[in-house]
Write an enzyme that holds these catalytic residues in place. Structure first.
Site, PDB file in Angstrom:
ATOM      1  N   TYR A   1      43.571  38.318  47.503  1.00 30.14           N
ATOM      2  CA  TYR A   1      43.459  39.120  46.280  1.00 30.14           C
ATOM      3  C   TYR A   1      43.480  40.622  46.603  1.00 30.14           C
ATOM      4  O   TYR A   1      44.163  41.399  45.931  1.00 30.14           O
ATOM      5  CB  TYR A   1      42.155  38.705  45.607  1.00 30.14           C
TER       6      TYR A   1
ATOM      7  N   ALA B   1      34.315  44.411  34.578  1.00 33.50           N
ATOM      8  CA  ALA B   1      33.880  43.923  33.271  1.00 33.50           C
ATOM      9  C   ALA B   1      33.435  42.479  33.378  1.00 33.50           C
ATOM     10  O   ALA B   1      33.932  41.729  34.217  1.00 33.50           O
ATOM     11  CB  ALA B   1      35.026  44.025  32.258  1.00 33.50           C
TER      12      ALA B   1
ATOM     13  N   LYS C   1      46.226  43.209  45.179  1.00 35.80           N
ATOM     14  CA  LYS C   1      45.774  44.283  44.296  1.00 35.80           C
ATOM     15  C   LYS C   1      46.148  45.661  44.846  1.00 35.80           C
ATOM     16  O   LYS C   1      46.494  46.554  44.082  1.00 35.80           O
ATOM     17  CB  LYS C   1      44.259  44.185  44.070  1.00 35.80           C
TER      18      LYS C   1
ATOM     19  N   LEU D   1      39.586  41.057  29.621  1.00 38.32           N
ATOM     20  CA  LEU D   1      40.036  42.450  29.434  1.00 38.32           C
ATOM     21  C   LEU D   1      41.316  42.526  28.606  1.00 38.32           C
ATOM     22  O   LEU D   1      41.450  43.376  27.728  1.00 38.32           O
ATOM     23  CB  LEU D   1      40.269  43.090  30.807  1.00 38.32           C
TER      24      LEU D   1
HETATM   25  P1  NAI Z   1      40.406  36.581  32.650  1.00 36.12           P
HETATM   26  O1  NAI Z   1      40.476  35.337  33.451  1.00 36.12           O
HETATM   27  O2  NAI Z   1      39.438  36.614  31.499  1.00 36.12           O
HETATM   28  O3  NAI Z   1      41.850  36.966  32.083  1.00 36.12           O
HETATM   29  C1  NAI Z   1      43.014  36.768  32.815  1.00 36.12           C
HETATM   30  C2  NAI Z   1      44.031  36.078  31.906  1.00 36.12           C
HETATM   31  O4  NAI Z   1      45.275  35.973  32.603  1.00 36.12           O
HETATM   32  C3  NAI Z   1      43.629  34.660  31.515  1.00 36.12           C
HETATM   33  O5  NAI Z   1      43.590  34.556  30.102  1.00 36.12           O
HETATM   34  C4  NAI Z   1      44.708  33.772  32.128  1.00 36.12           C
HETATM   35  O6  NAI Z   1      45.047  32.656  31.332  1.00 36.12           O
HETATM   36  C5  NAI Z   1      45.869  34.740  32.243  1.00 36.12           C
HETATM   37  N1  NAI Z   1      46.849  34.342  33.254  1.00 36.12           N
HETATM   38  C6  NAI Z   1      46.599  33.825  34.479  1.00 36.12           C
HETATM   39  N2  NAI Z   1      47.749  33.595  35.121  1.00 36.12           N
HETATM   40  C7  NAI Z   1      48.756  33.964  34.280  1.00 36.12           C
HETATM   41  C8  NAI Z   1      50.170  33.981  34.393  1.00 36.12           C
HETATM   42  N3  NAI Z   1      50.785  33.523  35.485  1.00 36.12           N
HETATM   43  N4  NAI Z   1      50.896  34.449  33.353  1.00 36.12           N
HETATM   44  C9  NAI Z   1      50.285  34.888  32.232  1.00 36.12           C
HETATM   45  N5  NAI Z   1      48.941  34.888  32.073  1.00 36.12           N
HETATM   46  C10 NAI Z   1      48.192  34.437  33.094  1.00 36.12           C
HETATM   47  O7  NAI Z   1      40.079  37.769  33.670  1.00 36.12           O
HETATM   48  P2  NAI Z   1      39.712  39.330  33.481  1.00 36.12           P
HETATM   49  O8  NAI Z   1      38.436  39.561  34.146  1.00 36.12           O
HETATM   50  O9  NAI Z   1      39.884  39.744  32.081  1.00 36.12           O
HETATM   51  O10 NAI Z   1      40.836  40.007  34.415  1.00 36.12           O
HETATM   52  C11 NAI Z   1      41.926  40.745  33.956  1.00 36.12           C
HETATM   53  C12 NAI Z   1      42.554  41.484  35.135  1.00 36.12           C
HETATM   54  O11 NAI Z   1      41.617  42.420  35.657  1.00 36.12           O
HETATM   55  C13 NAI Z   1      42.943  40.587  36.300  1.00 36.12           C
HETATM   56  O12 NAI Z   1      44.137  41.071  36.864  1.00 36.12           O
HETATM   57  C14 NAI Z   1      41.799  40.756  37.276  1.00 36.12           C
HETATM   58  O13 NAI Z   1      42.195  40.486  38.592  1.00 36.12           O
HETATM   59  C15 NAI Z   1      41.480  42.221  37.050  1.00 36.12           C
HETATM   60  N6  NAI Z   1      40.136  42.599  37.467  1.00 36.12           N
HETATM   61  C16 NAI Z   1      39.055  42.212  36.733  1.00 36.12           C
HETATM   62  C17 NAI Z   1      37.793  42.598  37.135  1.00 36.12           C
HETATM   63  C18 NAI Z   1      36.592  42.277  36.330  1.00 36.12           C
HETATM   64  O14 NAI Z   1      35.504  42.804  36.652  1.00 36.12           O
HETATM   65  N7  NAI Z   1      36.702  41.469  35.286  1.00 36.12           N
HETATM   66  C19 NAI Z   1      37.573  43.342  38.388  1.00 36.12           C
HETATM   67  C20 NAI Z   1      38.777  43.775  39.029  1.00 36.12           C
HETATM   68  C21 NAI Z   1      40.011  43.379  38.579  1.00 36.12           C
END
Ligand code: NAI
Length: 317
Positions: A162, A194, A166, A19
């Site tokens: 989590y 997503a 959240k 995202l």
């Molecule tokens: P993703 O894993 O593709 O992206 C998360 C990014 O955060 C990764 O690139 C990772 O390297 C980075 N990251 C992790 N720890 C870090 C830190 N300490 N400092 C800086 N960067 C760090 O995951 P996604 O799905 O794009 O998730 C984005 C956000 O949306 C997250 O907060 C997730 O919990 C939230 N979310 C996503 C959902 C989904 O359906 N994909 C559902 C609900 C929430």
């Protein structure tokens, strides 16, 4: 008129993939200068790499956009904001998006599983946002996004750590929305869905492919635009659909009588009424919430003469 971000400086945390990458690309495409932050960890928070952020910065620059990378953890909030100030001289928008998962059934959740999730999601969002706060206040403009989750709103098996983090972020956003309002610093919360590396382990592949991050980004951009006056909102977003959430409270029931002790039996006997959402109210502030209880006190005081127990209506604001 299309929504431009020309002149705006936007920090997206965790923008190396999923995202966050989509947000970074979308902001840059509309003229923003973007700080692409990513620690480059795996989904559980292990390892680190500059590659993820670099790749997105390259993508943005290749399209003629403005971006710089930052590889610090969100736990080093000040450093992320310093990168924005050094590169572009200001900070207008913070999208708190970085995240990891350490899913376990509650009984098996270790201290580390708990702490890491609170540190990255909740504390990280606090630290990054606090570092940006005074800059936003002083310039009388700021837009902040907190990323919550349906797991926090509704609960989800195996995600106690989590879910807590959240919904903690929603609580944080609720108060930031109040403290920032008069400075035109607005804070909203999204619960996105997503396909990404975080969801590919729990969703079937076709769903991961169909639920594109690009169906979430437009809401984030709108909420972060100067034209948008929304503040303190919570939105579920995915698949091209967006909905807003709010709290609902039953009319409730007074279960005590003046000068008598309040008993658990009285609570039991009125339980259906307490939980009956007919004519539910939608309190939106602490003041509204408290007001209904203060009115119960005065209502009971005055009704005492007649000896009547209160009606449900006494609890409404
Ligand atoms: P993703 O894993 O593709 O992206 C998360 C990014 O955060 C990764 O690139 C990772 O390297 C980075 N990251 C992790 N720890 C870090 C830190 N300490 N400092 C800086 N960067 C760090 O995951 P996604 O799905 O794009 O998730 C984005 C956000 O949306 C997250 O907060 C997730 O919990 C939230 N979310 C996503 C959902 C989904 O359906 N994909 C559902 C609900 C929430």
């Amino acid at each position: 008129m299309s929504l431009s971000f020309e002149g705006r400086v936007v920090l997206v945390t965790g923008a190396g993939g999923g995202l966050g990458r989509e947000y970074a690309l979308a902001f840059a495409e509309r003229g923003a200068s973007v700080i692409v932050n990513d620690l480059g960890t795996d989904t559980k928070g292990g390892g680190k790499s500059s590659a993820a952020a670099d790749k997105v910065v390259e993508e943005i620059r290749a399209k003629g956009g403005k971006a710089v990378a930052n590889y610090d953890s969100v736990e080093d909030g000040e450093k992320l904001i310093q990168t924005a100030l050094d590169a572009f001289g200001r900070i207008d928008v913070v999208v708190n998006n970085a995240g990891i998962l350490r899913d376990r059934s509650f009984a098996r959740t270790s201290d580390l599983d708990w702490d890491l999730i609170q540190r990255i999601h909740l504390r990280g969002s606090f630290l990054v946002t606090r570092a940006a706060w005074n800059h936003m206040k002083n310039q009388k403009f700021g837009r902040i996004i907190m990323t919550a989750s349906a797991a926090g709103i509704y609960g989800n098996f195996g995600q106690a750590n989590y879910s807590a983090a959240k919904l903690g972020m929603l609580g944080l956003a609720n108060t930031l929305a109040i403290e920032g309002r008069k400075y035109n610093v607005h804070c909203n919360t999204i619960a996105p869905v997503a396909g990404s590396r975080l969801t590919e382990t729990v969703m079937p592949p076709d769903l991961v492919a169909s639920l594109k991050p690009e169906y979430v980004a437009p809401l984030v951009l709108w909420l972060c635009h100067e034209q948008c006056q929304e503040n303190g909102g919570l939105f579920e977003v995915g698949a091209g659909w967006i909905g807003k959430l709010r709290w609902e409270r039953s009319q409730g029931q007074i279960v005590r009588k003046k000068n008598k002790s309040m008993t658990p039996e009285a609570v039991r006997d009125q339980w259906d009424k307490i939980c009956d959402f007919t004519d539910a109210t939608k309190p939106a502030t602490v003041q509204e919430s408290l007001q209904s209880m203060v009115s119960v006190l005065s209502r009971m005081e005055s009704e005492d003469q007649v000896g009547a127990n209160s009606t449900a209506a006494a609890a409404s604001p």
